[in-house]
Design a protein around this motif. Structure first.
Motif, PDB file in Angstrom:
ATOM      1  N   ALA A 257      10.744  -6.434  -7.779  1.00 55.93           N
ATOM      2  CA  ALA A 257      10.798  -4.977  -7.727  1.00 55.93           C
ATOM      3  C   ALA A 257      11.240  -4.448  -9.087  1.00 55.93           C
TER       4      ALA A 257
ATOM      5  N   GLY B 249       6.829  -1.459 -13.865  1.00 58.87           N
ATOM      6  CA  GLY B 249       6.035  -0.234 -13.997  1.00 58.87           C
ATOM      7  C   GLY B 249       6.841   0.798 -14.763  1.00 58.87           C
TER       8      GLY B 249
ATOM      9  N   ASP C 137       0.556   1.198 -11.042  1.00 61.38           N
ATOM     10  CA  ASP C 137      -0.761   1.482 -10.456  1.00 61.38           C
ATOM     11  C   ASP C 137      -1.687   2.181 -11.445  1.00 61.38           C
TER      12      ASP C 137
ATOM     13  N   ILE D 194      -5.457   1.289  -4.415  1.00 60.23           N
ATOM     14  CA  ILE D 194      -4.192   0.568  -4.300  1.00 60.23           C
ATOM     15  C   ILE D 194      -3.786   0.612  -2.821  1.00 60.23           C
TER      16      ILE D 194
ATOM     17  N   ALA E  27       1.391   0.941   1.147  1.00 60.64           N
ATOM     18  CA  ALA E  27       1.512   1.354  -0.259  1.00 60.64           C
ATOM     19  C   ALA E  27       0.948   0.313  -1.224  1.00 60.64           C
ATOM     20  N   GLY E  28       0.677  -0.890  -0.715  1.00 56.43           N
ATOM     21  CA  GLY E  28       0.166  -1.922  -1.623  1.00 56.43           C
ATOM     22  C   GLY E  28       1.197  -2.357  -2.652  1.00 56.43           C
TER      23      GLY E  28
ATOM     24  N   ILE F 212       3.572  -0.766  -4.274  1.00 58.04           N
ATOM     25  CA  ILE F 212       3.942   0.118  -5.389  1.00 58.04           C
ATOM     26  C   ILE F 212       4.436   1.463  -4.860  1.00 58.04           C
ATOM     27  N   LEU F 213       5.638   1.866  -5.267  1.00 56.30           N
ATOM     28  CA  LEU F 213       6.208   3.162  -4.881  1.00 56.30           C
ATOM     29  C   LEU F 213       6.646   3.901  -6.149  1.00 56.30           C
ATOM     30  N   GLY F 214       6.143   5.116  -6.343  1.00 55.02           N
ATOM     31  CA  GLY F 214       6.493   5.869  -7.548  1.00 55.02           C
ATOM     32  C   GLY F 214       6.021   5.181  -8.814  1.00 55.02           C
TER      33      GLY F 214
ATOM     34  N   ILE G 226       6.145   1.990  -9.395  1.00 56.27           N
ATOM     35  CA  ILE G 226       7.001   0.831  -9.662  1.00 56.27           C
ATOM     36  C   ILE G 226       6.869  -0.169  -8.516  1.00 56.27           C
ATOM     37  N   SER G 227       6.799  -1.465  -8.845  1.00 53.15           N
ATOM     38  CA  SER G 227       6.660  -2.490  -7.802  1.00 53.15           C
ATOM     39  C   SER G 227       7.874  -2.465  -6.883  1.00 53.15           C
ATOM     40  N   ASP G 228       7.628  -2.696  -5.571  1.00 57.40           N
ATOM     41  CA  ASP G 228       8.738  -2.664  -4.605  1.00 57.40           C
ATOM     42  C   ASP G 228       9.087  -4.064  -4.098  1.00 57.40           C
TER      43      ASP G 228
END
Lengths: 365, 365, 365, 365
Positions: free
Chosen positions: A217, A220, A228, A246, A278-279, A281-283, A285-287
């Motif tokens: 996490a 990005g 993304d 994505i 979400a694949g 990615i959130l915001g 950035i990798s989660d």
């Protein structure tokens, strides 16, 4: 101008035309100390090379890669890694009507408009051979990511109307069929379908998916170099790609927030999500969950059916393309998609190293 | 690190958090001599500002822009243009449970993972307010493109399962309904549907399309800075976008080459195409026809239904989000998509100026 | 990471080690339509190649350049130009004590500190051979600049305490003596002096000057990419350079404003200056007069006298360097300085094309 | 175009004109977690502000900095830090003949040539006030470097023919005299000399030196982003700088290799050098010893003596500059030089974090 480089710290610069002396890539910024030899790279190149089977052009190009710099005593030195693949048939001279015709669906017209003229031999710079440099660089990025526990899986998931059934998903199957599909049954149907397409002197579209697991996490760089966003640039820059998705991609349009949000929960002291719409990615950035990306490839523009078009002297004409061309782009593009994902993620992992003051202290104190 | 800049020659750098002192952008590399005032920019900002109607949050932010530099005697000077919008309610202090909870579908968790902590007030940097800087810069790019005969039209084309009927397409209608849809009938149905969504304390997805006409052939820098590749980065970098499509997008997967290729023909000494499946881009370079791009937005992640999640201390918890939130992202994002397209195209037009030696002679001889 | 590229629009990426398979460069962003062949480039490379005379190492390397891409039917295509020069003696294996000793004045120690290990063969990446890529790219930039009426002259102006007398300045003389000095008398004295230096198993410092005429006013991008700032980076990046001066350089410290300011006046409708202390640059932008830049090169660090140093196992030791080494760097560096100036100016001329809206209209309307 | 950004990972973008609403900077890529407040930045700005004494212009500008974003609860968040300093006297309207005259030694003429017109108020973008953004960013970079044990000392070492005597060097003395000289006696003589210069309505040149200690070996990215190359760009980009020297600088021209090489030796298990002619940089990479850099500043171009020049209508004329101007640039530029060095070194330290695979494992495993 100067659009042939990608990446900020792990930076690749590709060069070469389809029928010039060769094609290649310079990889600048590869961390020192990675064990690397030509076989590591050749393994990736063989996945995209033509002549693998009846669904890829019959040209038998060996595409042997040569390491020219940046590796010493079996390890990367941190200096630029220059890779070259010499073109075999660059002496052929018969390009028939391609030299003075604009092929529909190709870049012949746009290159002439941009540069005033073009290397018309086999598509020149806009040829699929341009991806050799990407794949060679991707092999190195992938090997380095593996050292960090990151794994990439890529495959064809749709050909025309035929899509894989995820219940039949088999990772090993991907390399058991000529179409690089993870579903043996679907691959079998697709082969039959492709035979018809070939009979019809036509081509068909396809889609390729890449799943990356093990990315920590935090990767990005908001707001324009989001994970993304850069994956989208990386994948859309591959010839013939017309869409990038994505996670759930375009299907989110029909979803409600309560259906699309991924709920967090604790799984034995580890943060996990109940779903992964979400694949990963959130915001931007990798989660920490799997990163899922999909590319839609248009049908091969080179078809044998006669087509209406114009000459470079701006005269209407009819064109019948000759030669050897794949009826579908997806299978050979699988490794190209995987390579671009690996390059993008490695570059962003390098950029992320300084995100916290505490990281600087880990390295410098 | 340093992901807040976009563009190579026309370069924007955005800054600011949702509830900090303000948000802004520095536009560097804007050609000198463009007539510009604050009203030109405010016009664009008003298209994204909240409180426009019942489908956008009721916060009444004026979002008045101020030009701090780069404009003298009514024209751009070629030096950096700094724009600022002060935040109104940055003194509010009650962020309730957002401070120590990770909202599903939001970037709370990933920011904490990346940076060690975050400005939790209203989403901080990951808030939709970040797009104010993009739109302010887009207003300038658009005005300059207009001077060159280039026009951008953007609108919502799908909300949930409701999509516009292109036979009803009306450019003027876009500004006649609160949803920025070019089809009055569809907009009417969508309004009814949204009322239900709101009643259900939920949100829904949507898609936005942008059509750019008048772009000369030849724009885009192969192979990584292709026009479609940079548009993909630009659009995917907008929060909540999960897919980017060019021209026919994902539908090319189901097409044959003979269906998907656009045939060239001469229309009174002018090169035209019989169709535009490619969306105006061939080999990553504009072909002179309309450029068509589509973005898929996920449903607003902030919903009022109670959701399962975790606290920043890694404890399972239930979260009920309060406050004011749009039930849909598309309508306010229309101008954001248009702005990012304008910025991307202007930057590539500047880069393309030196593509031919003959162009250098036009400027320097 | 990734420090091997220079330039924004006319972008060069060099690669290669002294004793690897070869060295090369990829030139990306060269405008299309420039007539170019290998002889144009070889002419420049021959000015830096060793074995030219008794003051340059006796190694006889041919350094023949090969164009691998980017040129078609005798003209540049606008796509990346890949150039390679294969190394002759990369099979030699005896590097004696260099492998485990840190040579004073060399980068052996710093490369090991940075990367963990190094290619110790003949200096690896830090060898003077790295400049081959710069010179090959410079040959192309210079040819293009010539097409725009811009001319570069470079020469050695000091060797140890011997400096040229500008009253004896002769442009043709530069190519008449082995030291590339424009003053025959000074060159003659310098030759005698160098023979003594060689006898003493030592080396000596030197300075190189480059004068660029015909650059239009307006080139340079404030405030960090000013013409003088990028020239400073370009020249300081050449190995062994310890100082860069523009115009009167360090002597401005002892000047009064009334002595140092260059007065403008009209010379038959043309703006000119009564003097050129500024070296053709005001506020980081060219003013239309000659651009004058000077580089100070340290003495060749490889000397035959025994020197104190340490081993890579951190033991004190004495080192006597063997092999063939130039007693002075300046003469062979003349073309390197000229090349870096040409590359920098061309790149900034490309960037400047969009400085005014009126220029965009010239190209696009 | 877009030359207002500097740095790759720690990236600053400055904006603003002398008499516009204000000047500022956006710092993007600052690691999260640094304790920071406005006083940290103000301390640096006060070292460059005018009106400090009789040798600096009497304008009394407070230059109070305001943090607009990127800092939350007293620490940097990793998001862009936007800083602004409002201009006090931007309402003054009398710029007399500067509006239509080209001041010798200034950028008036070159800005008009480049952009077609200019903001003539007080020099507009080419004013010394542009450095406020650099210093504000430098304050942050310096504070972060201090956390890593790195220290910067800067001072004036020459004014006209008067140079400091290093035997009298006193670090504390630097802040005891208005000229920021580390030698009280020399400062005293220089004050007397400056009084004469002022009486003569003239100005004089000066040089500034910066010494950076504690930088670990290994910093700098060959071959174009070498530590010395980027320091040269950073320093030469400061207005009025005409020369940049590293270590012994131009004096290396007169040295023999045996004199100029720095010998390595072991000092209690620590690698050290018997001398530091190289100024702490070998092959463009820091070697662990002090980094020494010197900048030569031309005399202030604004002098009160009447000067020959031309009008913007290309007529010969005589110009007498009025207003308030420093008779010397060095003292106020000391903190500007220090700031640019801090920014450059921090950015390269961030870039260097990924130089070895082992470093990635430290952060990600």
């Amino acid at each position: 101008m100067s659009g042939s480089s990608f990446g900020k710290l792990f930076k690749i610069t590709t060069w070469g035309e389809s029928h010039g002396k060769g094609v290649g890539v310079v990889i600048d910024g590869c961390p020192a100390g990675l064990v690397l030899n030509e076989a590591d790279i050749q393994k990736f190149l063989n996945r995209r090379k033509p002549g693998q089977n009846e669904y890829t052009t019959l040209r038998n190009e060996d595409d042997n890669v040569e390491i020219l710099s940046g590796v010493f005593e079996g390890r990367t030195t941190g200096t630029p890694i220059s890779l070259i693949v010499y073109n075999k048939d660059h002496h052929s001279t018969d390009y028939g009507n391609i030299a003075n015709c604009y092929r529909p669906g190709h870049a012949d017209f746009t290159y002439d408009e941009k540069y005033g003229f073009r290397d018309y031999r086999g598509g020149g710079r806009s040829s699929g051979r341009e991806t050799i440099g990407r794949v060679a660089a991707g092999a190195i990025a992938s090997k380095l990511l593996n050292e960090l526990g990151i794994k990439l899986i890529s495959y064809v998931n749709s050909i025309g109307d035929l899509s894989i059934n995820y219940e039949n998903f088999s990772e090993t199957e991907i390399f058991n069929n000529p179409l690089y599909m993870p579903d043996a049954e679907c691959a079998n149907d697709a082969e039959k379908y492709l035979k018809e397409i070939i009979k019809g002197s036509d081509s068909v579209g396809s889609s390729v998916e890449c799943i990356i697991s093990g990315v920590p996490a935090g990767i990005g760089e908001p707001v324009f170099d989001k994970l993304d966003a850069l994956l989208a640039q990386a994948i859309m820059s591959i010839g013939a790609v017309k869409a990038v998705e994505i996670g759930d991609g375009i299907s989110v349009v029909n979803k409600k927030g309560s259906e699309n949000n991924d709920n967090f929960y604790m799984n034995k002291k580890k943060v996990e999500k109940l779903s992964n719409h979400a694949g990963g990615i959130l915001g931007g950035i990798s989660d920490g969950s799997d990163i899922i990306i999909k590319a839609s490839f248009k049908p091969t523009p080179s078809i044998f059916k006669e087509q209406q078009t114009i000459t470079k002297d701006m005269q209407d004409t009819m064109l019948a393309i000759k030669g050897r061309h794949d009826p579908i782009i997806g299978p050979r593009a699988v490794v190209v998609v995987e390579s671009m994902c690996a390059i993008t993620i490695l570059d962003l992992m390098l950029q992320n190293m300084g995100s916290k003051l505490s990281n600087l202290k880990k390295i410098y104190n």
